[in-house]
Design a protein around this motif. Sequence first.
Motif, mmCIF file in Angstrom:
data_model
loop_
_atom_site.group_PDB
_atom_site.id
_atom_site.type_symbol
_atom_site.label_atom_id
_atom_site.label_comp_id
_atom_site.label_asym_id
_atom_site.label_seq_id
_atom_site.Cartn_x
_atom_site.Cartn_y
_atom_site.Cartn_z
ATOM 1 N N LEU A 366 0.794 -1.222 0.000
ATOM 2 C CA LEU A 366 0.000 0.000 0.000
ATOM 3 C C LEU A 366 0.829 1.276 0.000
ATOM 4 O O LEU A 366 0.270 2.370 -0.049
ATOM 5 N N SER A 369 0.212 3.993 -2.566
ATOM 6 C CA SER A 369 -1.171 4.425 -2.731
ATOM 7 C C SER A 369 -1.298 5.868 -2.273
ATOM 8 O O SER A 369 -0.832 6.232 -1.205
ATOM 9 N N SER A 372 -5.796 5.900 -0.928
ATOM 10 C CA SER A 372 -6.310 4.664 -0.347
ATOM 11 C C SER A 372 -7.456 4.965 0.599
ATOM 12 O O SER A 372 -7.448 5.959 1.310
ATOM 13 N N ARG A 377 -9.878 -2.274 0.382
ATOM 14 C CA ARG A 377 -8.781 -2.104 -0.560
ATOM 15 C C ARG A 377 -8.622 -3.367 -1.393
ATOM 16 O O ARG A 377 -8.743 -4.475 -0.924
ATOM 17 N N GLU A 379 -5.829 -3.406 -3.888
ATOM 18 C CA GLU A 379 -4.636 -3.137 -4.697
ATOM 19 C C GLU A 379 -3.800 -4.378 -4.934
ATOM 20 O O GLU A 379 -2.892 -4.383 -5.721
#
Length: 407
Positions: A366, A369, A372, A377, A379
């Motif tokens: 993360l 990001s 975010s 989430r 990702e």
Amino acid sequence: MKIAVEGCMHGELDIVYDTLRRLEEAEGVKIDLLLCCGDFQAVRNENDLQCVSVPQKYRTMNTFWKYYSGEAVAPYPTIFIGGNHEASNYLWELYYGGWAAPNIYFLGFAGVVKFGNIRIGGLSGIHNKHHYHLGHYERPPYNKDTIRSVYHVRHYDVLKLMHLKEPLDVFLSHDWPLGITEYGNWQKLISVKKNFEDEVNNRTLGSKPAAELLNKLKPPYWFSAHLHCKFPAVIQHGKNGPTTKFLALDKCIPGRNFLQVIDIPSNPGPYEIQYDEEWLAITRKFNSVFPLARTQFTMRDEQLDTQEDRQWVRSKLNTRGAKPFDFVQTAPSFNPSSTTSKQSITVCCRNPQTESFLQLLELPYLLDSSKSEMFGRNESTSQTGNTLDNEDIELPDEDEDALEDDE
């Protein structure tokens, strides 16, 4: 175990290591570990130098790049935390901790590791009330504001440390804990540092989050830096409680008190840096609410159960082992023989150490990001570990307070 403790490194690794070698020769002793309490300045190249929050006249390469490039090797295992003068772009790559160079380990923005049977925890950065409850929103390239806020301590990282239940042996912070001067010779302190007098008398010198951690963790040893002077204190936790020996040290300048060697009882060596099972469980528990936006984030004070995560981590470490992932270079090193500057725009870099660490814990990456959200989430295709319930989280309204001067 003989542990050397250093205050503010300011990139002067050659000087500190040479000082320790001379001490070993003079005293006939062997240093097992070096701890640094911040302002380490892990500057690899010109780009990193532009990410250090210092006036232009203080932006010098110093000697870390030699150890990063392999030209030199750290003669002692070295563990450091961040301060308020760091190559923040590089430390962000290693947010969870990792090797900044061979044999030089960054403890992370908050972290715990083991060295032999000695348990060492730490908190990077300095406290600023205007950013304490915000997420980690800063990303390189930094502007004139984010280069100064990226190193501010966040509530999220302190909360993770507040969930530690097993005892620590040593804790590192850059800031002094608030009120620590009451437990030492504050009269001598203000005779040397006259500008501290009002803060000492008003009990505003130091960090409130660090004081909260000191009261909760009660480690036998606590080391700090930041204020560029030596200050010892002894804290008695309750009438019959444990004691903490506190020591703040100076920056690396000849004639200053920047280095101290202590003896800590330990098992026989050899020693090596290893992951800490409890800390990895806490990291896994909290990663689902990692705040990464410029919105306020707080959590209630009650302790969250990490037992299930603890058992999961133990199984993983039993299979893989607890040794940190190997060092990997992610940027070119400074070349002193080059006649041209090689500055470019600094961007987020995914450090393979961090990627491997998150894969071990089956957590998403993360750190790059920028928008975010707190939940949901997606990702990464990896598992996100156990999530926290919505009712555990408090999200106050955003407060756009101005920066205060913290230098």
